[in-house]
Design a protein around this motif. Structure first.
Motif, PDB file in Angstrom:
ATOM      1  N   UNK A 341     -35.443  33.676  -1.946  1.00 52.51           N
ATOM      2  CA  UNK A 341     -34.756  34.524  -2.936  1.00 52.51           C
ATOM      3  C   UNK A 341     -34.184  33.459  -3.919  1.00 52.51           C
ATOM      4  N   UNK A 342     -34.167  32.461  -4.051  1.00 53.62           N
ATOM      5  CA  UNK A 342     -33.588  31.477  -4.943  1.00 53.62           C
ATOM      6  C   UNK A 342     -34.489  30.275  -5.054  1.00 53.62           C
ATOM      7  N   UNK A 343     -35.018  29.928  -6.071  1.00 56.40           N
ATOM      8  CA  UNK A 343     -35.925  28.520  -6.287  1.00 56.40           C
ATOM      9  C   UNK A 343     -35.416  27.939  -7.363  1.00 56.40           C
ATOM     10  N   UNK A 344     -36.072  26.557  -7.485  1.00 59.74           N
ATOM     11  CA  UNK A 344     -35.489  25.745  -8.551  1.00 59.74           C
ATOM     12  C   UNK A 344     -37.119  25.503  -9.320  1.00 59.74           C
ATOM     13  N   UNK A 345     -37.064  25.331 -10.594  1.00 66.42           N
ATOM     14  CA  UNK A 345     -38.225  25.382 -11.398  1.00 66.42           C
ATOM     15  C   UNK A 345     -38.711  23.805 -11.199  1.00 66.42           C
ATOM     16  N   UNK A 346     -39.898  23.543 -10.530  1.00 66.54           N
ATOM     17  CA  UNK A 346     -40.298  22.224 -10.557  1.00 66.54           C
ATOM     18  C   UNK A 346     -41.790  22.459 -10.923  1.00 66.54           C
ATOM     19  N   UNK A 347     -42.331  21.045 -10.945  1.00 71.30           N
ATOM     20  CA  UNK A 347     -43.920  21.000 -11.112  1.00 71.30           C
ATOM     21  C   UNK A 347     -44.669  21.804  -9.652  1.00 71.30           C
ATOM     22  N   UNK A 348     -44.136  21.730  -8.506  1.00 68.05           N
ATOM     23  CA  UNK A 348     -44.603  22.278  -7.293  1.00 68.05           C
ATOM     24  C   UNK A 348     -44.325  23.475  -7.321  1.00 68.05           C
ATOM     25  N   UNK A 349     -43.325  24.295  -7.785  1.00 68.63           N
ATOM     26  CA  UNK A 349     -43.112  25.838  -7.682  1.00 68.63           C
ATOM     27  C   UNK A 349     -43.457  26.355  -9.146  1.00 68.63           C
ATOM     28  N   UNK A 350     -44.061  25.726 -10.090  1.00 68.95           N
ATOM     29  CA  UNK A 350     -44.193  26.623 -11.229  1.00 68.95           C
ATOM     30  C   UNK A 350     -45.184  27.466 -11.282  1.00 68.95           C
ATOM     31  N   UNK A 351     -46.146  26.906 -10.298  1.00 66.58           N
ATOM     32  CA  UNK A 351     -47.369  28.164 -10.380  1.00 66.58           C
ATOM     33  C   UNK A 351     -46.876  29.345  -9.739  1.00 66.58           C
ATOM     34  N   UNK A 352     -46.135  29.356  -8.554  1.00 66.81           N
ATOM     35  CA  UNK A 352     -45.901  30.420  -7.863  1.00 66.81           C
ATOM     36  C   UNK A 352     -44.680  31.308  -8.923  1.00 66.81           C
ATOM     37  N   UNK A 353     -43.943  30.469  -9.580  1.00 66.77           N
ATOM     38  CA  UNK A 353     -42.952  31.375 -10.489  1.00 66.77           C
ATOM     39  C   UNK A 353     -43.584  31.794 -11.644  1.00 66.77           C
ATOM     40  N   UNK A 354     -44.585  31.302 -12.341  1.00 63.44           N
ATOM     41  CA  UNK A 354     -44.857  31.648 -13.502  1.00 63.44           C
ATOM     42  C   UNK A 354     -46.117  32.502 -13.628  1.00 63.44           C
ATOM     43  N   UNK A 355     -47.083  32.131 -12.367  1.00 62.19           N
ATOM     44  CA  UNK A 355     -48.207  32.916 -12.387  1.00 62.19           C
ATOM     45  C   UNK A 355     -48.300  34.125 -12.554  1.00 62.19           C
ATOM     46  N   UNK A 356     -49.222  34.917 -13.438  1.00 64.34           N
ATOM     47  CA  UNK A 356     -49.091  36.202 -13.676  1.00 64.34           C
ATOM     48  C   UNK A 356     -49.952  36.945 -12.624  1.00 64.34           C
ATOM     49  N   UNK A 357     -49.188  38.215 -12.127  1.00 62.75           N
ATOM     50  CA  UNK A 357     -50.258  39.262 -11.484  1.00 62.75           C
ATOM     51  C   UNK A 357     -49.499  40.658 -11.401  1.00 62.75           C
ATOM     52  N   UNK A 358     -50.303  41.497 -11.009  1.00 58.91           N
ATOM     53  CA  UNK A 358     -49.971  42.882 -11.015  1.00 58.91           C
ATOM     54  C   UNK A 358     -48.374  43.269 -10.547  1.00 58.91           C
ATOM     55  N   UNK A 359     -48.321  42.715  -9.254  1.00 64.98           N
ATOM     56  CA  UNK A 359     -47.026  43.125  -8.821  1.00 64.98           C
ATOM     57  C   UNK A 359     -46.205  42.228  -8.753  1.00 64.98           C
ATOM     58  N   UNK A 360     -46.233  40.960  -9.748  1.00 64.37           N
ATOM     59  CA  UNK A 360     -45.347  39.892  -9.518  1.00 64.37           C
ATOM     60  C   UNK A 360     -43.649  40.483 -10.007  1.00 64.37           C
ATOM     61  N   UNK A 361     -42.785  39.868  -9.427  1.00 60.16           N
ATOM     62  CA  UNK A 361     -41.519  40.248  -9.917  1.00 60.16           C
ATOM     63  C   UNK A 361     -41.078  39.512 -11.320  1.00 60.16           C
ATOM     64  N   UNK A 362     -40.295  40.142 -12.275  1.00 56.33           N
ATOM     65  CA  UNK A 362     -39.821  39.376 -13.202  1.00 56.33           C
ATOM     66  C   UNK A 362     -38.721  38.291 -12.710  1.00 56.33           C
ATOM     67  N   UNK A 363     -38.767  36.999 -13.434  1.00 51.06           N
ATOM     68  CA  UNK A 363     -37.961  36.110 -12.968  1.00 51.06           C
ATOM     69  C   UNK A 363     -36.547  35.949 -13.967  1.00 51.06           C
ATOM     70  N   UNK A 364     -35.624  35.901 -13.219  1.00 53.61           N
ATOM     71  CA  UNK A 364     -34.264  35.719 -13.780  1.00 53.61           C
ATOM     72  C   UNK A 364     -33.792  34.239 -13.772  1.00 53.61           C
ATOM     73  N   UNK A 365     -33.832  33.627 -14.669  1.00 55.91           N
ATOM     74  CA  UNK A 365     -33.624  32.210 -14.978  1.00 55.91           C
ATOM     75  C   UNK A 365     -32.216  31.936 -15.355  1.00 55.91           C
ATOM     76  N   UNK A 366     -31.730  30.868 -14.253  1.00 57.05           N
ATOM     77  CA  UNK A 366     -30.319  30.516 -15.010  1.00 57.05           C
ATOM     78  C   UNK A 366     -30.731  29.133 -15.443  1.00 57.05           C
ATOM     79  N   UNK A 367     -30.460  28.980 -16.698  1.00 52.47           N
ATOM     80  CA  UNK A 367     -30.851  27.640 -17.622  1.00 52.47           C
ATOM     81  C   UNK A 367     -29.577  27.009 -17.784  1.00 52.47           C
ATOM     82  N   UNK A 368     -29.334  25.863 -17.375  1.00 56.39           N
ATOM     83  CA  UNK A 368     -28.037  25.168 -17.520  1.00 56.39           C
ATOM     84  C   UNK A 368     -28.623  23.598 -17.746  1.00 56.39           C
ATOM     85  N   UNK A 369     -27.749  23.163 -18.704  1.00 57.86           N
ATOM     86  CA  UNK A 369     -28.165  21.643 -18.940  1.00 57.86           C
ATOM     87  C   UNK A 369     -27.039  20.915 -18.338  1.00 57.86           C
TER      88      UNK A 369
END
Length: 620
Positions: A341-369
């Motif tokens: 339900x909650x993930x962190x953006x890393x090189x390991x998770x990027x494909x699953x998070x950003x890969x486009x597909x028909x039933x892919x859910x939109x991604x709600x990013x919390x971007x904090x520096x």
């Protein structure tokens, strides 16, 4: 990576060329202890004498062409074994085998094997080669086979559950009674590359499988990698105490193997002993260990028909409670659980998070520096309420990937935390496909504000967020024959149904744009008298246009009058005024004469001055 095959008698390993004697019966594995694969791996090992017989007996099969000395081949062999075990559950089964194509080069040559490992699927005369860019996991291999063959993954008994389920993978099982139409479930199985699907057909079988699945779901189990051993016993660490471990191997076994193992546990130490012999073992042994079954364990009742899912995160098991005949609802339910339900953006998770597909859910990013534990807790609290509608991902500013996301989201260095939703399912190639973004405007990031934001998105109450410069003043516009557009004014101008609108998408740093600038301004002056034509420009590096992604600069597009919607036409000719005038006459809806009136002709001869670039950018 792959190892490059070479002419017979030599092979390449890294940058070193080693001569190998072409001696009948020679195998590189004979020189390196433990590299022989006959006893180590479960799939059939073919040679030049058995290959053709195997292919005749199994016209639908997959072959791994490997070289024992190749690191990538060794890396692939365990995945090939596991894929073979899974594909034997297909109805009818699909057989996998392997051949040392370095030793038996003539076989590899017949099938154009030029690198190791190479995998080919043979299906009644057709041959399909595996694309190594897909990945080297057994899941990708099974999916590759499924894409080319119309066969189903079928569980025929409760015992098959143990071979099918791997505790750290995504598994979906359909349980269907006699006479049930499960074609919708079969369609869903084609929509997810990282999820393995199976089904049990028939009331009796489905109920038996459901009982085994319910017990499996009530326990938290792990697959323990024991590996091989040169001695009769081996001790390995367990992830936690109070586990029960089985001595039955989980890794694929050959029928002729008689390896039997006993296990003993003390705290977090597991001792494995081979019982049928006094020596060790070559196979990469895996054992199953589960938490002790207790009264406090969750008990599940799985009815037939139903669909269940196992995942290595969050609640680890779920039973679908919607309409089994609604394929889109089933897809959305699976998509909501294929990732935490909650993930962190890393090189390991990027494909699953950003890969486009028909039933892919939109991604709600919390971007904090900066570290924001309070905000992260609020996001986690909201995650359960928005599950199935959005995937929540935390991102910082430390890695290149995170900084690229900041750029895409339009977030400046030093900005406070931002919550932005990106429709990754709309991403794709070409200029007319780009991810839409929505930015949460609430002054405080709370769980309730996040849920309200997703509610508004789901009900189409939000407008996409677009990067935009400040709109130029009327005074600034009057000084330039080319109308300057920005992100917030582009749509209204381009969609004007009464006008043909020509747009130059440029970049301030682009040399070709600089060269084209005087010609474009001259074109605007030349056609200033054409009131049905509007000549415009937009800095595509500082402004975003909804629904468009500019791939090169300058890009010149005409939005003909009419519509909506308008269908833009791209200009590919010479960037001289006369060439562009002829093209506009052929493509504009409103026909015009390129010859201005006498009064307007004087304006067209005015000297051309720079206006496309800001003065501060002229020396870039």
């Amino acid at each position: 990576g792959r190892c490059r095959a070479t002419p017979h008698g030599v092979f390449l390993f890294g940058a070193t060329l080693l001569p190998i004697l072409s001696v009948r019966g020679f195998s590189f594995s004979d020189l390196v202890p433990g590299m022989g694969s006959t006893q180590k791996h479960a799939t059939d090992e073919l040679d030049d004498k058995t290959f053709d017989t195997f292919m005749k007996e199994h016209p639908v099969s997959a072959i791994l062409f490997y070289a024992p000395w190749c690191f990538y081949s060794q890396q692939m062999l365990p995945s090939w074994d596991t894929a073979a075990q899974k594909l034997l559950l297909h109805d009818p089964p699909i057989y996998l085998a392997k051949i040392d194509a370095h030793r038996y080069g003539s076989v590899g040559d017949r099938y154009d094997v030029t690198a190791f490992p190479t995998m080919k699927l043979f299906a009644d005369g057709a041959v399909f080669e595996y694309d190594a860019n897909r990945g080297r996991g057994w899941q990708q291999i099974v999916k590759w086979v499924n894409e080319h063959l119309d066969r189903d993954h079928v569980l025929k008994s409760g015992e098959d559950v143990e071979h099918y389920l791997h505790d750290n993978d995504l598994n979906v099982v359909g349980l269907f009674p006699d006479g049930y139409d499960s074609s919708g479930f079969a369609k869903s199985s084609q929509h997810f590359g990282d999820v393995i699907f199976a089904e049990a057909r028939g009331t009796k079988v489905a109920e038996d499988v459901a009982t085994h699945l319910a017990r499996h779901a009530s326990l938290v189990c792990e697959t323990i990698d024991v590996g091989n051993s040169n001695t009769n016993t081996k001790q390995v660490d367990l992830p936690r105490e109070k586990l029960n471990c089985s001595g039955t191997p989980r890794n694929p076994q050959r029928q002729e193997w008689g390896d039997r193992f006993g296990v003993s546990l003390e705290g977090k130490k597991l001792t494995v002993k081979r019982e049928d012999e006094t020596g060790g073992w070559l196979q990469h042994l895996q054992l199953k260990c589960c938490d002790e079954d207790s009264a406090s364990s969750t008990k599940y009742t799985i009815n037939v028909p139903s669909i269940v899912m196992f995942m290595p995160h969050d609640e680890r098991f779920a039973i679908y409670d919607g309409d089994l005949s609604d394929g889109h609802a089933v897809d959305r339910w699976i998509a909501a659980r294929r990732s935490p339900m909650v993930m962190r953006l890393t090189s390991e998770t990027a494909d699953k998070i950003l890969e486009p597909s028909g039933e892919k859910l939109p991604v709600l990013f919390l971007i904090s520096q900066t570290d924001e534990p309070r905000i992260e807790e609020q996001m986690r609290k909201a995650a359960r309420e928005v599950r199935g509608r959005a995937m929540i991902v935390f991102s910082g500013a430390g890695s290149q990937l995170e900084r690229r996301l900041m750029d895409v989201a339009g977030i400046e260095v030093g900005a406070p935390p931002v919550v932005t939703l990106i429709e990754t399912q709309s991403m794709g190639g070409g200029q007319l496909h780009v991810a839409r973004k929505y930015r949460m405007s609430s002054p405080e990031i709370t769980s309730s504000a996040v849920v309200t934001f997703i509610d508004d998105y789901t009900n189409n109450r939000l407008s996409p967020w677009l990067r935009s410069e400040t709109e130029p003043t009327a005074e600034d516009q009057a000084m330039d024959p080319v109308t300057v557009l920005v992100g917030t004014t582009f749509k209204k101008a381009a969609d004007d149904t009464q006008k043909d609108v020509l747009v130059d998408f440029y970049a301030p740093w682009c040399g070709h744009c600089r060269k084209f600038e005087p010609h474009y301004k001259a074109l605007a002056r030349k056609l200033k008298h054409v009131k049905t034509l509007r000549i415009t420009k937009i800095d595509a590096t500082r402004n975003e246009v909804e629904g468009m992604q500019i791939m090169g600069f300058p890009t010149i597009m005409l939005f003909p009058a009419g519509g909506p919607p308008k269908t833009p036409v791209q200009y590919h000719g010479n960037r001289e005024e006369d060439d562009m005038v002829r093209w506009l006459q052929a493509n504009c809806v409103h026909k015009f004469s390129p010859t201005p009136s006498a009064a307007e002709a004087g304006a067209a001869k005015d000297p051309v001055v720079s206006g496309l670039l800001d003065p501060s950018e002229e020396d870039l």
